[in-house]
Write an enzyme that holds these catalytic residues in place. Structure first.
Site, mmCIF file in Angstrom:
data_model
loop_
_atom_site.group_PDB
_atom_site.id
_atom_site.type_symbol
_atom_site.label_atom_id
_atom_site.label_comp_id
_atom_site.label_asym_id
_atom_site.label_seq_id
_atom_site.Cartn_x
_atom_site.Cartn_y
_atom_site.Cartn_z
ATOM 1 N N CYS A 121 0.551 -1.473 0.053
ATOM 2 C CA CYS A 121 0.219 -0.157 -0.026
ATOM 3 C C CYS A 121 0.815 0.433 0.432
ATOM 4 O O CYS A 121 1.698 1.781 1.349
ATOM 5 C CB CYS A 121 -0.949 -0.265 1.669
ATOM 6 S SG CYS A 121 -1.758 1.611 1.231
ATOM 7 N N CYS A 138 0.068 3.623 2.759
ATOM 8 C CA CYS A 138 0.474 3.352 4.439
ATOM 9 C C CYS A 138 2.140 3.499 4.157
ATOM 10 O O CYS A 138 2.349 3.947 5.092
ATOM 11 C CB CYS A 138 0.540 1.774 4.183
ATOM 12 S SG CYS A 138 -1.325 1.030 4.037
#
Length: 105
Positions: free
Chosen positions: A30, A33
């Site tokens: 991600c 993230c």
């Protein structure tokens, strides 16, 4: 306080009775993230013992992610004494996260 990694098995022990805890639901693939990780590191250093930060890899720990209805990542869920009190989805600024934390301390 260092950021701790939690799993489906260790989640309750790490969150319950710990005051204010920010849990970062994330995955290694991600992009956002990865972008929020240094912000969480900064918050951990600035807040010290007044805030515990835990990271839960949703790919490896789907039970906990499902239990809290995590559909998108990063999702940050704020817990107070083991109970979820707030949720922030997506990449957020450090200032916004500090404002959310302040509401629950």
């Amino acid at each position: 306080m260092a950021i701790v990694n939690v799993t489906d098995q260790s989640f309750n022990a790490e969150i319950e009775g710990q005051g204010t805890v920010l849990v970062d639901f994330w995955a290694p693939w991600c992009g956002p993230c990865k972008m929020i990780a240094p912000i969480l590191d900064d918050l951990s250093n600035e807040m010290g013992d007044s805030l515990k930060i835990a990271k839960l890899n949703v790919d490896e720990n789907p039970e906990t992610a499902s239990r809290f209805g995590v559909m998108s990542i990063p999702t940050l869920i704020f817990f107070k004494d083991g109970q979820p009190v707030d949720k922030v989805v997506g990449l957020n600024s450090k200032e916004n996260l500090k404002n959310v934390i302040a509401k629950h301390q």
